[in-house]
Design an enzyme around this catalytic site. Structure first.
Site, PDB file in Angstrom:
ATOM      1  N   LYS A 245       3.215   3.325  -3.813  1.00  0.00           N
ATOM      2  CA  LYS A 245       4.379   2.697  -4.455  1.00  0.00           C
ATOM      3  C   LYS A 245       5.514   3.688  -4.688  1.00  0.00           C
ATOM      4  O   LYS A 245       6.682   3.299  -4.631  1.00  0.00           O
ATOM      5  CB  LYS A 245       3.968   2.020  -5.768  1.00  0.00           C
ATOM      6  CG  LYS A 245       3.146   0.762  -5.535  1.00  0.00           C
ATOM      7  CD  LYS A 245       3.155  -0.168  -6.730  1.00  0.00           C
ATOM      8  CE  LYS A 245       2.518  -1.506  -6.367  1.00  0.00           C
ATOM      9  NZ  LYS A 245       2.385  -2.421  -7.489  1.00  0.00           N
TER      10      LYS A 245
ATOM     11  N   LYS B 114      -2.469  -4.894   2.788  1.00  0.00           N
ATOM     12  CA  LYS B 114      -2.931  -5.861   1.786  1.00  0.00           C
ATOM     13  C   LYS B 114      -1.903  -6.983   1.595  1.00  0.00           C
ATOM     14  O   LYS B 114      -0.701  -6.713   1.581  1.00  0.00           O
ATOM     15  CB  LYS B 114      -3.111  -5.081   0.473  1.00  0.00           C
ATOM     16  CG  LYS B 114      -3.729  -5.824  -0.653  1.00  0.00           C
ATOM     17  CD  LYS B 114      -3.783  -4.956  -1.915  1.00  0.00           C
ATOM     18  CE  LYS B 114      -2.474  -4.974  -2.676  1.00  0.00           C
ATOM     19  NZ  LYS B 114      -2.598  -5.006  -4.143  1.00  0.00           N
TER      20      LYS B 114
ATOM     21  N   LYS C 224       2.195  -9.593  -3.587  1.00  0.00           N
ATOM     22  CA  LYS C 224       3.312 -10.442  -4.042  1.00  0.00           C
ATOM     23  C   LYS C 224       4.654  -9.754  -3.864  1.00  0.00           C
ATOM     24  O   LYS C 224       5.677 -10.426  -3.768  1.00  0.00           O
ATOM     25  CB  LYS C 224       3.134 -10.930  -5.486  1.00  0.00           C
ATOM     26  CG  LYS C 224       2.561 -10.002  -6.491  1.00  0.00           C
ATOM     27  CD  LYS C 224       2.544 -10.660  -7.862  1.00  0.00           C
ATOM     28  CE  LYS C 224       1.187 -10.573  -8.523  1.00  0.00           C
ATOM     29  NZ  LYS C 224       0.711  -9.198  -8.758  1.00  0.00           N
TER      30      LYS C 224
HETATM   31  N1  AQP Z   1      -4.665  -8.859  -1.237  1.00  0.00           N
HETATM   32  C1  AQP Z   1      -5.565  -8.888  -2.206  1.00  0.00           C
HETATM   33  N2  AQP Z   1      -6.849  -9.166  -1.956  1.00  0.00           N
HETATM   34  C2  AQP Z   1      -7.775  -9.197  -2.945  1.00  0.00           C
HETATM   35  N3  AQP Z   1      -7.475  -8.977  -4.239  1.00  0.00           N
HETATM   36  C3  AQP Z   1      -6.189  -8.705  -4.540  1.00  0.00           C
HETATM   37  N4  AQP Z   1      -5.568  -8.448  -5.696  1.00  0.00           N
HETATM   38  C4  AQP Z   1      -4.246  -8.233  -5.474  1.00  0.00           C
HETATM   39  N5  AQP Z   1      -3.977  -8.350  -4.170  1.00  0.00           N
HETATM   40  C5  AQP Z   1      -5.176  -8.640  -3.552  1.00  0.00           C
HETATM   41  C6  AQP Z   1      -6.248  -8.405  -6.967  1.00  0.00           C
HETATM   42  O1  AQP Z   1      -5.492  -9.192  -7.881  1.00  0.00           O
HETATM   43  C7  AQP Z   1      -5.590  -8.591  -9.170  1.00  0.00           C
HETATM   44  C8  AQP Z   1      -4.230  -8.454  -9.768  1.00  0.00           C
HETATM   45  O2  AQP Z   1      -3.462  -7.534  -9.046  1.00  0.00           O
HETATM   46  P1  AQP Z   1      -2.112  -7.032  -9.686  1.00  0.00           P
HETATM   47  O3  AQP Z   1      -1.148  -8.138  -9.758  1.00  0.00           O
HETATM   48  O4  AQP Z   1      -2.353  -6.373 -10.961  1.00  0.00           O
HETATM   49  O5  AQP Z   1      -1.590  -5.920  -8.769  1.00  0.00           O
HETATM   50  P2  AQP Z   1      -1.765  -5.615  -7.292  1.00  0.00           P
HETATM   51  O6  AQP Z   1      -3.191  -5.346  -6.964  1.00  0.00           O
HETATM   52  O7  AQP Z   1      -0.817  -4.495  -6.988  1.00  0.00           O
HETATM   53  O8  AQP Z   1      -1.317  -6.996  -6.626  1.00  0.00           O
HETATM   54  P3  AQP Z   1      -0.108  -7.257  -5.734  1.00  0.00           P
HETATM   55  O9  AQP Z   1      -0.089  -8.719  -5.419  1.00  0.00           O
HETATM   56  O10 AQP Z   1      -0.127  -6.324  -4.569  1.00  0.00           O
HETATM   57  O11 AQP Z   1       1.107  -6.955  -6.709  1.00  0.00           O
HETATM   58  P4  AQP Z   1       2.340  -5.995  -6.461  1.00  0.00           P
HETATM   59  O12 AQP Z   1       2.899  -6.453  -5.146  1.00  0.00           O
HETATM   60  O13 AQP Z   1       3.278  -6.242  -7.605  1.00  0.00           O
HETATM   61  O14 AQP Z   1       1.833  -4.617  -6.429  1.00  0.00           O
HETATM   62  C9  AQP Z   1      -6.316  -7.280  -9.022  1.00  0.00           C
HETATM   63  O15 AQP Z   1      -7.678  -7.465  -9.405  1.00  0.00           O
HETATM   64  C10 AQP Z   1      -6.225  -6.997  -7.559  1.00  0.00           C
HETATM   65  O16 AQP Z   1      -7.334  -6.248  -7.091  1.00  0.00           O
END
Ligand code: AQP
Length: 338
Positions: free
Chosen positions: A118, A201, A204
């Site tokens: 990030k 991955k 969002k």
């Molecule tokens: N692609 C994924 N596959 C499986 N699990 C996922 N999680 C996120 N993306 C995937 C799981 O969702 C939970 C919450 O995640 P988060 O919102 O705290 O942050 P993140 O993992 O960084 O998710 P994003 O969607 O990628 O958010 P941004 O884009 O803002 O960084 C966690 O349990 C995560 O493992």
């Protein structure tokens, strides 16, 4: 090993840094719902303080937090069974995080792959909060003495750091105060990948909306995104080993299996041998059938924001019955005059 003296308690959270994705749902939220019917007390959280480690427009953050709460509720989180909170409404998370900022080492944080991904090449310009993110995450978990944390695969490293922080605190202060938390990473879709790139991955915050299925996407959008998902020219294999070296095919099969509550092997017994032209519509129909009741309920809940706020306020009050005494004890252990 988790110290048996601790009450079995689950904590987990999701950032309101955008809309909920299928990755969040399959990797985390669905397991959250199951765990509220197992032998745990369950605490689930919109982690808005984590979200602001990268820029969030205030109006978007407010809306995304309520929409995420609607997503939790619509997916089956029951406020009668689980404590549902917004992180900033329970200030003990941030207060314990300060202590953990003083326990964790700079080197530990610098090794976190999420930080490296990030912050990118311009770490000098990244926020201090982004660097310290895992210490706040450890505080989120340990302020409840949580013993189990359901997460997707991407959070494994942060969970290991949470364990290191608990162990260092216990060691430095010669106490057995914080549990060494167990990650719960289970199911066919612990790592849902981008629909446009099987090595990335699903996220969002990916600039490409076509890379993800949002929980608010309508049936046509879901079908279109799956139709356009990157694949390869071969038919699906009949056994999981045949997915080796085919990340996009593997991803779509994982999603299909997870949505169908099957293992990958079981799913391939149904769909092995099919071309993508045949498999993609099957996957789209399944995704729409499983997700549209959730998005419909989310839309209904979003018409009642005061009801969402009421649930979160009640959750915060319940949470603080746990967090205030634990923070007081932590302050006592550290030697702060109260
Ligand atoms: N692609 C994924 N596959 C499986 N699990 C996922 N999680 C996120 N993306 C995937 C799981 O969702 C939970 C919450 O995640 P988060 O919102 O705290 O942050 P993140 O993992 O960084 O998710 P994003 O969607 O990628 O958010 P941004 O884009 O803002 O960084 C966690 O349990 C995560 O493992």
């Amino acid at each position: 090993m988790t110290t048996p003296a601790f009450t079995p308690r689950v904590f987990s959270g999701i950032q309101p840094s955008g809309g909920l994705t299928l990755g969040n749902y399959l990797g985390a939220l669905r397991r959250f719902v199951q765990m509220q019917d197992e032998d745990y007390q369950t605490v689930y959280c919109m982690v808005d303080m984590h979200a602001i480690t990268v820029w969030q427009d205030p109006a978007d953050l407010r809306r995304n937090t309520r929409e995420l709460a609607a997503g939790f509720l619509a997916s089956g989180i029951d406020p009668e069974k689980s404590i549902l909170i917004n992180q900033s409404q329970v200030p003990e998370h941030a207060q314990l995080a300060w202590i953990f900022n003083c326990v964790a080492r700079m080197g530990w944080m610098g090794r976190m792959t999420q930080w490296k991904d990030k912050a990118g090449k311009n770490a000098e310009a990244a926020s201090l909060g982004l660097f310290a993110y895992p210490a706040l995450m450890a505080a989120d978990i340990l302020i409840y003495h949580a013993t189990h944390v359901p997460v997707g695969e991407d959070q494994k490293q942060h969970l290991e750091l949470t364990r290191d922080i608990a162990m260092k605190f216990n060691h430095d202060y010669k106490v057995d105060f914080f549990p060494v938390t167990e990650p719960v990473i289970e199911g066919a879709a612990t790592r849902v990948m981008s629909l446009r790139d099987g090595s990335k991955k699903m996220s969002k915050s990916d600039p490409s909306d076509a890379s993800r299925i949002n929980m608010t996407d309508d049936a046509d959008t879901i079908a279109k995104k799956i139709r356009k998902a990157k694949t390869d020219p071969d038919a699906l294999p009949s056994e999981a080993a045949g997915l080796d070296g085919r990340p996009e095919a593997r991803n779509l099969v994982n999603i299909y299996a997870a949505l169908n509550d099957q293992s990958v092997e079981e799913a391939l017994r149904d769909v092995g041998g099919r071309q993508f032209g045949e498999f993609k519509p099957m996957l789209a129909d399944l995704a729409v059938a499983k997700l549209s009741p959730i998005s419909t309920e989310m839309a209904r809940l979003m018409q009642e924001p005061e009801e969402i706020d009421r649930i979160l306020a009640r959750g915060a009050a319940q949470a603080r019955e746990i967090t205030v005494p634990i923070l007081e004890q932590a302050y006592e252990i550290v030697g702060m005059v109260r």
